[in-house]
Write a protein that holds these residues in place. Structure first.
Motif, mmCIF file in Angstrom:
data_model
loop_
_atom_site.group_PDB
_atom_site.id
_atom_site.type_symbol
_atom_site.label_atom_id
_atom_site.label_comp_id
_atom_site.label_asym_id
_atom_site.label_seq_id
_atom_site.Cartn_x
_atom_site.Cartn_y
_atom_site.Cartn_z
ATOM 1 N N ILE A 166 90.338 52.806 -25.217
ATOM 2 C CA ILE A 166 89.899 53.919 -24.370
ATOM 3 C C ILE A 166 89.160 54.971 -25.193
ATOM 4 O O ILE A 166 88.184 55.562 -24.743
ATOM 5 N N SER A 167 89.615 55.193 -26.424
ATOM 6 C CA SER A 167 88.986 56.211 -27.279
ATOM 7 C C SER A 167 87.582 55.814 -27.729
ATOM 8 O O SER A 167 86.814 56.665 -28.185
ATOM 9 N N LEU A 168 87.227 54.529 -27.593
ATOM 10 C CA LEU A 168 85.911 54.059 -28.036
ATOM 11 C C LEU A 168 84.813 54.326 -27.026
ATOM 12 O O LEU A 168 83.642 54.059 -27.295
ATOM 13 N N ASN A 169 85.162 54.835 -25.847
ATOM 14 C CA ASN A 169 84.180 55.149 -24.798
ATOM 15 C C ASN A 169 83.316 53.951 -24.427
ATOM 16 O O ASN A 169 82.092 54.037 -24.360
ATOM 17 N N LYS A 170 83.977 52.839 -24.171
ATOM 18 C CA LYS A 170 83.294 51.649 -23.692
ATOM 19 C C LYS A 170 83.517 51.503 -22.188
ATOM 20 O O LYS A 170 84.410 52.123 -21.605
ATOM 21 N N THR A 199 99.145 50.775 -28.196
ATOM 22 C CA THR A 199 98.315 51.117 -29.359
ATOM 23 C C THR A 199 96.878 50.636 -29.168
ATOM 24 O O THR A 199 95.911 51.384 -29.394
ATOM 25 N N ASP A 223 95.084 52.410 -26.172
ATOM 26 C CA ASP A 223 94.703 53.764 -26.564
ATOM 27 C C ASP A 223 93.454 53.739 -27.439
ATOM 28 O O ASP A 223 92.540 54.558 -27.265
ATOM 29 N N ALA A 224 93.389 52.773 -28.361
ATOM 30 C CA ALA A 224 92.223 52.652 -29.242
ATOM 31 C C ALA A 224 90.971 52.275 -28.435
ATOM 32 O O ALA A 224 89.886 52.826 -28.655
ATOM 33 N N ASP A 250 81.025 53.589 -19.247
ATOM 34 C CA ASP A 250 82.077 54.239 -20.032
ATOM 35 C C ASP A 250 83.320 54.563 -19.219
ATOM 36 O O ASP A 250 84.094 55.453 -19.583
#
Length: 243
Positions: A178-182, A172, A175-176, A26
């Motif tokens: 990074i927010s997915l916690n991959k 965009t 940011d998406a 992550d």
């Protein structure tokens, strides 16, 4: 997540030599370095598409060779520099990311949700029925990223995936992601974008030159040594280096 132990790889000449690296779950890693230094080769090794000449790669404490292709496809997605020459629609291309998860001859409701979400994140909703052959290079690149997002894997490998994108879509989509916690490992040419990652891996002369965390500043002296340039020749290089 990943453990690389003394990895070496060569074609006609050594590309990577004695690479030892731990990739944490992550976390976001960027890879930078001169052309031909082995950045893409390292991604292909991590994807299981190439085998090292020596050393071993562990994925979740298990040799990567022990995974079947389908098992790897459920864990790892790769956005490469491929080119598609068939007349598929955007939706058809993005839906290919669901094939490793597909259990029957049709997509489930969950599959369709994942496809639509990926298309939305990449700003492709109004292109979904458009032929892939009619898109610009930037739009095409966003389709490949969307396909990878639809694959919904815990590991995402990106090979210069943002090189043809406008800054709006770069920020965009990043940011998406990074927010997915991959666990994200991405090759960049732009050091300013690379510095958005938790860790930046600097490759040079087939080896890891240095790994620098996001919180550490990069000095002009380091850039001079790594890129073999005179930073004094460039306007405002100090501000650039500290980004």
């Amino acid at each position: 997540m990943y453990k690389l132990n003394n990895i070496s790889f060569s074609y006609t000449k050594p590309i990577l030599e004695n690479i030892t690296l731990n990739i944490q779950k992550d976390k976001f890693y960027s890879i930078v370095g001169p052309n031909g230094v082995g950045k893409t080769t390292l991604l292909l090794l991590l994807a299981g598409l190439l085998k090292p000449k020596s050393g071993n790669i562990l994925l979740e404490n298990k040799p990567i060779d022990f995974y079947s292709k389908k098992q790897l496809a459920k864990k790892i997605s790769l956005v490469s520099q491929e080119r598609i020459f068939f007349d598929y629609t955007v939706y058809e291309i993005v839906s290919m990311g669901r094939y490793p998860h597909k259990k029957r001859f049709y997509f489930s409701i969950q599959d369709c949700i994942k496809i639509d979400q990926a298309i939305e994140i990449c700003g492709l909703s109004h292109f979904k029925n458009e032929s892939i052959l009619k898109l610009s290079s930037g739009e095409y690149q966003r389709v490949l990223i969307a396909r990878s997002l639809a694959q919904d894997t815990p590991i995402l490998l990106l090979d210069e995936a943002f090189s043809n994108l406008d800054l709006k879509y770069i920020l965009t989509i990043l940011d998406a992601l990074i927010s997915l916690n991959k666990t994200i490992i991405s090759v960049f040419h732009d050091l300013r974008l690379a510095r958005l990652a938790d860790y930046t891996i600097f490759l040079k002369n087939a080896k890891i030159y240095k790994i620098i965390s996001k919180s550490e500043p990069i000095s002009p002296v380091f850039l001079e040594q790594f890129y073999e340039i005179e930073t004094s020749q460039f306007y405002n290089i100090k501000n650039f280096a500290l980004i």
